[in-house]
Scaffold this active site. Structure first.
Site, PDB file in Angstrom:
ATOM      1  N   GLU A  70      32.623 -60.497  55.671  1.00 45.55           N
ATOM      2  CA  GLU A  70      32.478 -59.814  54.376  1.00 45.55           C
ATOM      3  C   GLU A  70      32.168 -60.798  53.249  1.00 45.55           C
ATOM      4  O   GLU A  70      32.357 -62.008  53.393  1.00 45.55           O
ATOM      5  CB  GLU A  70      33.730 -59.008  54.035  1.00 45.55           C
ATOM      6  CG  GLU A  70      34.978 -59.847  53.839  1.00 45.55           C
ATOM      7  CD  GLU A  70      36.036 -59.159  52.974  1.00 45.55           C
ATOM      8  OE1 GLU A  70      35.741 -58.853  51.800  1.00 45.55           O
ATOM      9  OE2 GLU A  70      37.155 -58.946  53.466  1.00 45.55           O
ATOM     10  N   LYS A 111      32.045 -55.708  43.002  1.00 49.11           N
ATOM     11  CA  LYS A 111      32.800 -55.516  44.242  1.00 49.11           C
ATOM     12  C   LYS A 111      32.408 -54.135  44.760  1.00 49.11           C
ATOM     13  O   LYS A 111      32.667 -53.128  44.104  1.00 49.11           O
ATOM     14  CB  LYS A 111      34.296 -55.594  43.926  1.00 49.11           C
ATOM     15  CG  LYS A 111      35.212 -55.293  45.085  1.00 49.11           C
ATOM     16  CD  LYS A 111      36.669 -55.335  44.609  1.00 49.11           C
ATOM     17  CE  LYS A 111      37.533 -54.448  45.481  1.00 49.11           C
ATOM     18  NZ  LYS A 111      38.813 -54.127  44.834  1.00 49.11           N
ATOM     19  N   VAL A 114      35.816 -54.729  52.934  1.00 50.73           N
ATOM     20  CA  VAL A 114      35.958 -54.378  54.352  1.00 50.73           C
ATOM     21  C   VAL A 114      35.190 -53.081  54.631  1.00 50.73           C
ATOM     22  O   VAL A 114      34.465 -52.960  55.626  1.00 50.73           O
ATOM     23  CB  VAL A 114      37.459 -54.242  54.728  1.00 50.73           C
ATOM     24  CG1 VAL A 114      37.628 -53.585  56.095  1.00 50.73           C
ATOM     25  CG2 VAL A 114      38.133 -55.611  54.695  1.00 50.73           C
ATOM     26  N   ASP A 162      46.707 -44.811  44.739  1.00 52.84           N
ATOM     27  CA  ASP A 162      45.830 -45.946  45.021  1.00 52.84           C
ATOM     28  C   ASP A 162      45.905 -46.307  46.514  1.00 52.84           C
ATOM     29  O   ASP A 162      46.832 -46.981  46.963  1.00 52.84           O
ATOM     30  CB  ASP A 162      46.220 -47.151  44.154  1.00 52.84           C
ATOM     31  CG  ASP A 162      45.205 -48.273  44.255  1.00 52.84           C
ATOM     32  OD1 ASP A 162      44.295 -48.191  45.113  1.00 52.84           O
ATOM     33  OD2 ASP A 162      45.302 -49.242  43.470  1.00 52.84           O
ATOM     34  N   SER A 171      43.303 -47.789  49.493  1.00 53.13           N
ATOM     35  CA  SER A 171      41.989 -48.404  49.681  1.00 53.13           C
ATOM     36  C   SER A 171      41.080 -47.563  50.575  1.00 53.13           C
ATOM     37  O   SER A 171      41.524 -46.999  51.582  1.00 53.13           O
ATOM     38  CB  SER A 171      42.156 -49.786  50.310  1.00 53.13           C
ATOM     39  OG  SER A 171      40.891 -50.338  50.596  1.00 53.13           O
ATOM     40  N   ALA A 172      39.802 -47.537  50.207  1.00 53.68           N
ATOM     41  CA  ALA A 172      38.791 -46.874  51.043  1.00 53.68           C
ATOM     42  C   ALA A 172      38.667 -47.562  52.404  1.00 53.68           C
ATOM     43  O   ALA A 172      38.119 -46.984  53.352  1.00 53.68           O
ATOM     44  CB  ALA A 172      37.442 -46.870  50.323  1.00 53.68           C
ATOM     45  N   ASP A 173      39.211 -48.789  52.522  1.00 55.71           N
ATOM     46  CA  ASP A 173      39.163 -49.500  53.815  1.00 55.71           C
ATOM     47  C   ASP A 173      39.807 -48.671  54.922  1.00 55.71           C
ATOM     48  O   ASP A 173      39.348 -48.686  56.073  1.00 55.71           O
ATOM     49  CB  ASP A 173      39.911 -50.843  53.739  1.00 55.71           C
ATOM     50  CG  ASP A 173      39.213 -51.869  52.849  1.00 55.71           C
ATOM     51  OD1 ASP A 173      38.105 -51.592  52.352  1.00 55.71           O
ATOM     52  OD2 ASP A 173      39.803 -52.951  52.651  1.00 55.71           O
ATOM     53  N   LYS A 182      48.607 -58.050  53.006  1.00 59.74           N
ATOM     54  CA  LYS A 182      49.562 -58.696  52.100  1.00 59.74           C
ATOM     55  C   LYS A 182      50.593 -57.690  51.630  1.00 59.74           C
ATOM     56  O   LYS A 182      50.275 -56.515  51.460  1.00 59.74           O
ATOM     57  CB  LYS A 182      48.827 -59.232  50.881  1.00 59.74           C
ATOM     58  CG  LYS A 182      47.906 -60.380  51.195  1.00 59.74           C
ATOM     59  CD  LYS A 182      47.492 -61.083  49.917  1.00 59.74           C
ATOM     60  CE  LYS A 182      46.594 -62.251  50.237  1.00 59.74           C
ATOM     61  NZ  LYS A 182      45.171 -61.930  50.020  1.00 59.74           N
TER      62      LYS A 182
HETATM   63  N1  PSU Z   1      43.064 -58.072  50.580  1.00 55.95           N
HETATM   64  C1  PSU Z   1      43.144 -59.396  50.762  1.00 55.95           C
HETATM   65  N2  PSU Z   1      42.050 -60.139  50.492  1.00 55.95           N
HETATM   66  C2  PSU Z   1      40.867 -59.571  50.081  1.00 55.95           C
HETATM   67  C3  PSU Z   1      40.804 -58.170  49.914  1.00 55.95           C
HETATM   68  C4  PSU Z   1      41.910 -57.462  50.172  1.00 55.95           C
HETATM   69  O1  PSU Z   1      44.194 -59.919  51.123  1.00 55.95           O
HETATM   70  O2  PSU Z   1      39.900 -60.284  49.840  1.00 55.95           O
HETATM   71  C5  PSU Z   1      39.501 -57.538  49.502  1.00 55.95           C
HETATM   72  C6  PSU Z   1      38.728 -57.066  50.726  1.00 55.95           C
HETATM   73  O3  PSU Z   1      37.349 -57.154  50.475  1.00 55.95           O
HETATM   74  C7  PSU Z   1      39.157 -55.622  50.830  1.00 55.95           C
HETATM   75  C8  PSU Z   1      39.224 -55.251  49.369  1.00 55.95           C
HETATM   76  O4  PSU Z   1      38.252 -54.806  51.547  1.00 55.95           O
HETATM   77  O5  PSU Z   1      39.777 -56.371  48.715  1.00 55.95           O
HETATM   78  C9  PSU Z   1      40.082 -54.023  49.126  1.00 55.95           C
HETATM   79  O6  PSU Z   1      39.995 -53.655  47.791  1.00 55.95           O
HETATM   80  P1  PSU Z   1      40.631 -52.272  47.315  1.00 55.95           P
HETATM   81  O7  PSU Z   1      42.117 -52.439  47.471  1.00 55.95           O
HETATM   82  O8  PSU Z   1      40.217 -52.139  45.881  1.00 55.95           O
HETATM   83  O9  PSU Z   1      40.072 -51.220  48.188  1.00 55.95           O
HETATM   84 MN    MN Z   2      42.303 -49.217  45.103  1.00 59.82          MN
END
Ligand code: PSU
Ligand code: MN
Length: 306
Positions: free
Chosen positions: A27, A89, A109, A141, A143-145, A162
């Site tokens: 990524e 992002k 991701v 909140d 994540s879309a992941d 984390k």
């Molecule tokens: N968590 C980490 N390191 C990262 C990310 C998440 O420990 O770099 C990054 C990754 O690219 C992940 C994104 O896909 O943040 C998730 O962001 P969000 O929570 O806004 O979906």
């Molecule tokens: Mn988010």
């Protein structure tokens, strides 16, 4: 391979995919938003080298000038690293706008999985994934992941998540959506900087061959989603629980106090934790990505033999 008019697959990657050779996706949000320059560029290039040394072809994924890139050049990686937070992002909801405008985006991701899948790449290595945030019962909140893991057939090799996230709720969400969480050589979910979290993974898996056979079975079964491999940080680089948890609590308090929300939350928390723990956490972060790249390359090689 699903042909897509917005997709550019690097020649070396296209050749490997067509020949059934091992390829590992990487990524780019980790480059632009995850680490400072120039360590981000150095790390990204070293990660590619580790994948080559382990017999696979690396494909760093990004959006450049509205093109979905499966495989970036050294110059493109350098560009993303220098741009840092100035690059958007890019998660799933950003793709159409960036492509229509011919803009740049660093892939999370989510979008890395999407573009990898379009290009025919099945394995992807990173550091940490997004998940269910603490307090999500009121902020929503998530994540879309997690949604992407539920629907796109790519194996994501990470070091767990984390504890800026609610790890218990993250596991519940993955269970609901049918995403297997595999612990590499461990029954316990690793928490990125530390090898332990107090939560269990679904299955312990001890070899790249077995990881490959599980992914292969999923594909043969016609299951639509991906899977998550959680690979603990090497002992020598793992951090002290107390130190890291204190920094995480402080970072979350600062985010709440400053009203940080939406897509800014994760980068804010990551930067704050890094600031509070100094260079130690950056070093650990780099080492765990190397470790994941190695395992992903070995698994891609095993998958190519099936
Ligand atoms: N968590 C980490 N390191 C990262 C990310 C998440 O420990 O770099 C990054 C990754 O690219 C992940 C994104 O896909 O943040 C998730 O962001 P969000 O929570 O806004 O979906
Ligand atoms: Mn988010």
């Amino acid at each position: 391979m699903a042909l897509n008019k917005y997709l550019d697959v690097a020649p070396e990657v296209a050749q490997a995919v067509a020949g059934g050779k091992p390829v590992v996706a990487l990524e780019s949000t980790i480059i632009s938003h995850g680490m400072p320059y120039p360590q981000n560029v150095e790390t990204a290039l070293q990660v590619e080298q580790i994948i080559r040394d382990n017999g696979a072809v690396p494909a760093t994924i990004a959006i450049l000038g509205g093109r979905l890139k499966a495989g970036c050049t050294r110059e493109e990686i350098e560009y993303l690293g220098r741009q840092g937070q100035a690059v958007t992002k890019a998660s799933r909801r950003d793709l159409a706008v960036l492509c229509a405008r011919g803009a740049d985006g660093a892939t999370t991701v989510t979008t890395t999985m999407m573009i990898a899948h379009m290009a025919g790449i099945q394995i992807f290595a990173t550091g940490g994934i997004g998940g269910v945030h603490r307090g999500a019962e009121t902020t929503m909140d998530i994540s879309a992941d997690l949604e992407e893991l539920a629907s796109t057939p790519v194996m994501v090799v990470c070091a767990g998540a984390k504890s800026i996230l609610d790890l218990g709720l993250t596991l519940e969400y993955l269970e609901t959506h049918g995403v297997p969480v595999l612990g590499y050589g461990t029954k316990e979910l690793p928490a990125f900087y530390t090898r332990k979290s107090g939560f269990e993974v679904d299955y312990q898996v001890d070899t790249p061959d077995e990881l490959a056979s599980i992914f292969h079975a999923s594909r043969e079964l016609g299951l639509k989603g991906g899977m998550l491999v959680t690979n603990p940080i090497p002992e020598a680089y793992s951090m002290d629980h107390e130190v890291i948890n204190r920094a995480i609590d402080e970072a979350i308090a600062a985010a709440n106090a400053q009203g940080i929300h939406g897509k800014a939350t994760t980068p804010f928390l990551l930067a704050k934790v890094k600031e509070l723990t100094g260079g130690d956490s950056l070093d650990s972060n780099i080492q765990l990505v190397f470790n994941n790249a190695r395992l992903a390359a070995q698994t891609a090689c095993a998958l190519a033999r099936l």
